[in-house]
Write a protein that holds these residues in place. Structure first.
Motif, PDB file in Angstrom:
ATOM      1  N   SER A 294      -2.410  54.840  74.581  1.00 12.53           N
ATOM      2  CA  SER A 294      -2.319  53.389  74.785  1.00 12.53           C
ATOM      3  C   SER A 294      -3.376  52.898  75.771  1.00 12.53           C
ATOM      4  N   ILE A 295      -3.740  53.734  76.756  1.00 17.96           N
ATOM      5  CA  ILE A 295      -4.811  53.308  77.660  1.00 17.96           C
ATOM      6  C   ILE A 295      -6.138  53.236  76.890  1.00 17.96           C
ATOM      7  N   ARG A 298      -6.185  50.169  74.780  1.00 23.88           N
ATOM      8  CA  ARG A 298      -6.387  48.966  75.580  1.00 23.88           C
ATOM      9  C   ARG A 298      -7.845  48.787  75.991  1.00 23.88           C
ATOM     10  N   THR A 302     -10.259  45.655  75.310  1.00 23.36           N
ATOM     11  CA  THR A 302     -10.925  44.797  76.300  1.00 23.36           C
ATOM     12  C   THR A 302     -12.433  44.838  76.141  1.00 23.36           C
TER      13      THR A 302
END
Lengths: 308, 331
Positions: A294-295, A298, A302
């Protein structure tokens, strides 16, 4: 004079109330972060001490014995990949219809609503559903083959017992709504000018979507798929009645398949210390995989918003 | 001269034919692609309908056998095939309600902190950290709850609660016993930790939709931050906040693994929150693989169907509310 005093009192009380409420809000954020730190800290503490080479090279042990998690790790990876491969195309295509062909249509609004329900539906219910279609009934049929290929026909035997395939289908059903949602959102962000420019050059609609819209929304769609993978790699409830578990090495789709979440569930609830230790190790493995996914998803998201 | 004219004409005809063939191919491809996407779209609808039909069909024998009594009976005896759904339904509702009562103020507090007072540099990392909490698989909450949180509560918190509420009538019934670590309150607390991030991330998103002009106007009149939040931000986003809360409630109602580990799995309704209980999802998770086909497994389907109907209503209401906020933004 007294009016000024009253004003000052009112002012002080407003100020006091403000600082009390804002302190409470900071405390709330502190509590939220504290849970994260507590849970991750315990996981690291309990899990790391149990990590050894054996975990990755040996099978899940019988009660009281020592062993590893190899078959469960491989089974989990296998089902996660299969579930993602089955769910992603359906999700992307459905999202494509909603953002490209049927934008603002009644069907799109309806499907978006249904999809949102499916997105938050209890996963245990999805397990029950897959149980009724793939585990409970015994299905046998033959696919005729041209000539003598595969002896003239492929015999397919499904169901009648728990199977890895049923587990993968249950996971795919969880993947679909996540991917539908992100695909639709990401395609909606692609500027209409891009599509108009491509259409003006004479590009057919399906090619505009595949070569222009998909390319522009690629990072976002990949983010959605990664988030879906993160979600299913920790799912336990839908696997309880579909893949169940298997103590031995197996990659056969038509048989019960070992997987980390169910192993963690069974081992943690057991009275054996060795099993409980393995449950912690499994929990650490799953959590690190999910958090890294999930990091990564993300940062991908971004980066895109910075560039775009 | 006329020969070349003819040739040009022939070439043109050939070219046109070639072109139309290519175009026909494109049109065919277009139709095939749009049809595929349409089918994928309907697949989503078919899955949800399939879930409902499958659950209802599985539940039918139990509903026929017990009728409305299923919803009020507390008896649970697999050998005698007597099943009542009330303890599980009650457990599902009560754990979710307690969890909401704890998580709602904390989740809102985090959202207010993140949108109003948090220093800019910290907003992103704290926001991400809280959202990571939402990504932690529920089985992790379960194992943590079973080995760490429940023993901690049983040793330090439960006796204190029992002692504190003992002299207060009514409340002392709610907080009695306390010798078990796995009980309704532990499950509710774990659930509340799980849904805090949902509430805070949805609330933060809707708080950010408040036009800056509105807030600046209130600040310009001399309002404190709390007054801006209380009188401007929350009234402006009320529908969205409630929608987000119901979304979290939907999660809590259907949550399985985190609850199964720590609720204690007892098929009876105890007045005390410190006694073991059960929920619909925990009952299904624990008993489905061992249930005989027939009335027992049909009963579990019936519970699943009830759970699905409850969450469907809650989630549908949440979505309709959030859609209202989105539509207002669109205009």
């Amino acid at each position: 004079m007294s009016a000024v005093n009253m004003d000052m009192r009112l002012y002080a009380s407003r100020k006091l109330r403000n600082s009390v409420m804002m302190t409470l809000c900071v405390a709330a954020a502190g509590i939220g972060l504290m849970w994260l730190a507590l849970i991750l800290g315990t996981l690291l503490f309990e899990g790391v001490t149990g990590v050894e080479l054996k975990v990755f090279t040996e099978m899940t042990p019988p009660p009281g014995d020592s062993g590893g998690l190899l078959n469960a790790i491989v089974g989990s990876l296998f089902m996660t990949v299969l579930g993602t491969l089955m769910g992603t195309p359906i999700g992307i295509l459905a999202g494509t219809y909603m953002a490209e062909y049927g934008r603002n249509s009644k069907l799109t609004t309806f499907v978006r609503f249904i999809n949102d329900i499916l997105l938050s539906a209890p996963s245990i219910v999805i397990g029950l559903f897959v149980y009724t279609i793939l585990v409970a009934p015994h299905i046998e049929f033959a696919i005729p083959m041209p000539g003598n290929l595969f002896g003239g026909a492929i015999n397919v035997e499904l169901g009648g017992h728990f199977s890895g395939l049923a587990g993968a289908v249950a996971l795919a059903i969880i993947v679909i709504p996540v991917v539908v949602r992100t695909t639709e959102d990401m395609l909606n962000l692609v500027p209409v000018h891009l599509r108009e420019a491509a259409s003006a050059l004479g590009m057919p609609r399906s090619l505009v979507i595949r070569h222009v819209a998909y390319r522009a929304a690629r990072a976002g769609i990949i983010t959605g798929v990664l988030l879906a993978v993160a979600r299913i790699s920790g799912e336990t409830a839908p696997l309880l009645f579909t893949a169940l578990n298997n103590q031995f090495w197996s990659l056969e789709l038509n048989h019960p398949l070992a997987n980390l979440p169910v192993v963690i569930f069974q081992y943690a609830m057991s009275p054996y210390e060795e099993w409980q230790r393995l449950a912690w190790v499994g929990a650490l493995l799953i959590t690190s995989a999910v958090l890294m996914l999930s990091i990564f998803a993300r940062t991908l998201g971004t980066q895109r918003s910075k560039n775009g | 001269m006329s020969g070349t004219m003819l040739n040009v004409g022939l070439d043109a005809a050939k070219l046109t034919e070639q072109r139309s063939r290519v175009l026909r191919g494109f049109a065919k491809g277009d139709r095939a692609f749009s049809l595929t996407t349409l089918i994928a779209c309907w697949t989503v609808v078919i899955i949800l309908t399939g879930v409902m039909v499958a659950l209802f069909r599985g539940a039918l024998p139990a509903f026929q056998a017990y009728g409305w009594e299923f919803f009020v009976s507390q008896r649970w005896s697999p050998p005698k095939e007597i099943f009542g759904g009330l303890p599980a339904i009650y457990g599902t509702l009560i754990t979710s309600l307690i969890a909401m009562a704890i998580a709602m103020p904390i989740g809102l507090g985090i959202a207010i902190f993140l949108t109003e007072t948090c220093p800019m540099a910290l907003r992103k990392p704290i926001g991400i950290a809280v959202e990571l909490l939402a990504g932690v698989p529920s089985i992790i909450y379960g194992i943590w709850g079973l080995f760490i949180f429940a023993p901690f509560l049983a040793e330090h918190v439960n006796p204190a609660l029992v002692k504190f509420f003992a002299p207060i009538p009514l409340l002392n019934a709610l907080f009695a016993n306390g010798s078990y670590g796995t009980n309704v309150l532990t499950a509710s607390l774990i659930l509340s930790i799980m849904i805090i991030p949902f509430i805070s991330s949805v609330s933060r998103d809707v708080f950010e939709t408040v036009p800056a002009v509105l807030k600046e106007a209130a600040y310009g009149l001399g309002c404190t931050t709390w007054e801006v939040v209380r009188k401007v931000v929350i009234p402006h986003t009320r529908v969205g906040v409630i929608g987000g809360g119901m979304l979290a409630l939907g999660r809590a109602l259907g949550e399985t693994m985190a609850v199964t580990f720590v609720i204690g799995n007892a098929h009876r309704i105890n007045p005390s929150f410190l006694d073991p209980g059960t929920t619909i999802s925990a009952t299904i998770a624990n008993e489905f693989t061992e249930a005989d086909p027939g009335l027992y497994s049909s009963t579990l389907f019936a519970l699943g169907f009830i759970l699905f109907v409850i969450t469907f209503i809650v989630l549908a209401a949440a979505r309709l509310m959030l859609m209202r906020i989105e539509r207002r933004l669109g205009n």
